[in-house]
Design a protein around this motif. Structure first.
Motif, mmCIF file in Angstrom:
data_model
loop_
_atom_site.group_PDB
_atom_site.id
_atom_site.type_symbol
_atom_site.label_atom_id
_atom_site.label_comp_id
_atom_site.label_asym_id
_atom_site.label_seq_id
_atom_site.Cartn_x
_atom_site.Cartn_y
_atom_site.Cartn_z
ATOM 1 N N MET A 250 0.847 -1.175 0.000
ATOM 2 C CA MET A 250 0.000 0.000 0.000
ATOM 3 C C MET A 250 0.897 1.243 0.000
ATOM 4 N N THR A 251 0.576 2.197 -0.861
ATOM 5 C CA THR A 251 1.361 3.420 -0.928
ATOM 6 C C THR A 251 0.651 4.533 -0.180
ATOM 7 N N GLU A 252 1.442 5.421 0.364
ATOM 8 C CA GLU A 252 0.897 6.550 1.091
ATOM 9 C C GLU A 252 0.522 7.653 0.112
ATOM 10 N N ALA A 253 -0.639 8.275 0.301
ATOM 11 C CA ALA A 253 -1.098 9.339 -0.582
ATOM 12 C C ALA A 253 -0.234 10.588 -0.411
ATOM 13 N N THR A 254 0.000 11.280 -1.502
ATOM 14 C CA THR A 254 0.716 12.544 -1.464
ATOM 15 C C THR A 254 -0.196 13.591 -0.831
ATOM 16 N N PRO A 255 0.300 14.346 0.136
ATOM 17 C CA PRO A 255 -0.549 15.361 0.762
ATOM 18 C C PRO A 255 -0.960 16.430 -0.261
ATOM 19 N N PHE A 256 -2.175 16.928 -0.120
ATOM 20 C CA PHE A 256 -2.687 17.963 -1.014
ATOM 21 C C PHE A 256 -1.999 19.285 -0.717
ATOM 22 N N ASP A 257 -1.527 19.956 -1.754
ATOM 23 C CA ASP A 257 -0.914 21.280 -1.636
ATOM 24 C C ASP A 257 -1.960 22.316 -2.025
ATOM 25 N N PRO A 258 -2.519 23.077 -1.065
ATOM 26 C CA PRO A 258 -3.565 24.034 -1.388
ATOM 27 C C PRO A 258 -3.058 25.304 -2.067
ATOM 28 N N GLN A 259 -1.748 25.462 -2.167
ATOM 29 C CA GLN A 259 -1.197 26.631 -2.838
ATOM 30 C C GLN A 259 -0.062 26.229 -3.784
ATOM 31 N N PRO A 260 -0.404 25.468 -4.805
ATOM 32 C CA PRO A 260 0.629 25.079 -5.764
ATOM 33 C C PRO A 260 0.946 26.229 -6.709
ATOM 34 N N THR A 261 2.020 26.091 -7.438
ATOM 35 C CA THR A 261 2.268 26.955 -8.588
ATOM 36 C C THR A 261 1.920 26.112 -9.804
#
Length: 117
Positions: free
Chosen positions: A1-12
């Motif tokens: 099982m892979t860990e989900a990438t955290p959501f970045d609420p302020q990407p470029t």
């Protein structure tokens, strides 16, 4: 099982016509210059958002949300609007996208068509 990438609420985000990047306090003047057009808000529920005190609250909320994004014309670097991600109004694992507005000079053209794809 892979860990989900955290959501970045302020990407470029860089597209062919615009860039979106984290909203900063120093963006106030340029963004308000766009938002001060009453016709942008004419049919919007917040029809008075073109007024400085009302827009200051909108801007402060965007900054406090941690998800505010400034939209710039990629070719010129000019500020043309903003958008926002919000995680506080949704269920876990969801994200709300909204609070978006653009300068009227960008309405109905190639940018609008491209964003709807």
């Amino acid at each position: 099982m892979t860990e989900a990438t955290p959501f970045d609420p302020q990407p470029t985000l860089v597209g062919p016509m615009v860039t979106l990047s984290p909203l900063r306090a120093e963006d106030w003047d340029a963004l308000f210059a766009v938002a001060a057009d009453p016709l942008i808000w004419e049919v919007h529920p917040a029809h008075d958002r073109w007024q400085e005190p009302v827009f200051r609250r909108f801007f402060a909320d965007a900054m406090a949300s941690g998800g505010g994004l400034i939209i710039r014309d990629k070719a010129t670097g000019a500020v043309i609007g903003s958008s926002r991600y919000d995680l506080t109004r949704v269920e876990p694992g969801e994200v709300e996208i909204g609070w978006t507005f653009l300068a009227r000079s960008y309405w109905g053209g190639a940018l609008t068509a491209r964003s709807r794809r």
